[in-house]
Design an enzyme around this catalytic site. Structure first.
Site: not given
Ligand SMILES: *Cc1c(COP(=O)(O)O)cnc(C)c1O
Length: 361
Positions: A102, A172, A196
């Site tokens: 990511w 993030d 998530k």
């Protein structure tokens, strides 16, 4: 009673059962409206109350300082990979720390808009650790330093934030959002896809220091991706993801009821310890991450045999322990144990692992 399983998926992931029950109860008639929350106008008083209460509760949970704005946006975390450089790259330079897929994707996206300096990187050991970020070589004119705080795929977490040497920090936080208290004032921007640890996919929450929300964005920035557009319209510039905002609001209420983020941290540490302690003593299974960098949320582990890994995932599923397969780029197993995973789920997993070990060691 529904036949619920323990879902160890990295995302979309488990949601708290009381939240799902409440949503089910309110599905046909939301607060006397005779409509589902999926059917009411995003401009109605009812929805206004949903989104403002969600925002207020989030501010309370995270103790967000007054000079930050909370934006409920669409496009997931991946959309913010572009929004961040578009809104922040005044000098067209960003400093990125690469700790996984990511982080890499965010850096690749930022590189479409300006220069990206890779200031630290843990790819040499398949991202199994967090690099030392206490004294990095950060370009003077970098607009910000970027991290992926919890690496969902590799199971690492920054337990200490990098020394940004006065630069703004962008993080993030998708897979560690609301898992423990954090000092929001250390971040210029923190954002996370909610699927998530918070709610249904398709919503990203960005928490942005007010002075960074300006008209001074890169030329060509789409109206929708300009944070100022969203801030000026209180996240209602166009039709938002009403359903996800509603469920997130219920989750925030649930978190407050459970005792807030300090209590979540206590529970998450307790759950993770059960699993890590077992892994550290097992002769069949082992964790893949350097101990001091382990995530409380995502726990990757392996045996030395691909066949045993596959068999484990399959047999666990038949015991109601589902989605334990590791990310396709890593293999092995991964147990994601977010806020909504009860301690009993982790205990049941470890008991199953013990039995499996006895049979196959
Ligand atoms: C899942 C994930 C993403 C991608 O989220 P989308 O909402 O699917 O764009 C980005 N960053 C991290 C850390 C993630 O775990």
């Amino acid at each position: 009673m529904a036949n619920r399983v323990y879902n160890f998926s990295a995302g979309p992931a488990m949601l708290p059962e009381p939240v799902l029950q409440k949503a089910a109860e309110e599905m046909l008639d939301f607060q006397g409206s005779g409509m589902s929350v999926n059917e009411i106008s995003h401009r109605s008083k009812l929805f206004e109350q949903v989104i403002r209460t969600a925002e207020q509760d989030l501010k309370e949970l995270l103790r967000i300082p007054g000079n930050y704005r909370v934006l409920f946006l669409q496009g997931g975390a991946s959309q913010q990979f572009a929004a961040v450089p578009m809104n922040l790259m005044r000098h067209k330079k960003a400093a990125h720390i690469i700790t996984g897929q990511w982080a890499k994707k965010a850096a690749q996206e930022a590189a479409l808009y300006g220069e990206v300096a890779n200031i630290a990187d843990s790819s040499d050991k398949t991202f199994s650790y967090i690099p030392d970020c206490s004294d990095l070589d950060i370009p003077e004119d970098a607009d910000y330093v970027y991290i992926c705080e919890n690496n969902t795929i590799y199971g690492t977490k920054f337990h200490t934030l990098p020394n940004t040497k006065g630069h703004d920090l962008v993080a993030d936080v998708s897979s560690c959002f609301l898992s423990e208290p954090v000092d929001v004032s250390k971040y210029a921007v923190m954002y996370g896809g909610v699927q998530k640890n918070i709610g249904p996919a398709g919503l990203v929450i960005s928490i942005i220091r007010e002075d960074l929300i300006t008209d001074d964005v890169l030329p060509g920035t789409p109206t929708m991706l300009k944070w100022k557009t969203q801030a000026d319209n209180d996240s209602l510039y166009n039709t938002p993801n009403c359903w996800s905002i509603y469920i997130c609001g219920l989750v925030f209420g649930w978190l407050k009821e459970m005792g807030g983020l300090s209590e979540m941290k206590r529970r998450n540490e307790e759950k993770a310890a059960i699993l890590y302690d077992y892994l550290d003593n097992s002769k069949l299974f082992r964790g893949t991450v350097r101990k001091e960098d382990r995530s409380l949320m995502n726990v990757p582990f392996v045996t030395d045999s691909d066949e045993l890994n596959d068999l484990f995932v399959k047999e666990a599923a038949s015991e109601g322990l589902v989605s334990l397969k590791g990310h396709r780029t890593v293999g092995g197993m991964r147990a994601s144990i977010y806020n909504a995973m009860p301690k009993e789920g982790v205990e049941k997993l470890v008991t199953f692992m013990e039995d499996f070990e006895k049979k196959h060691a």
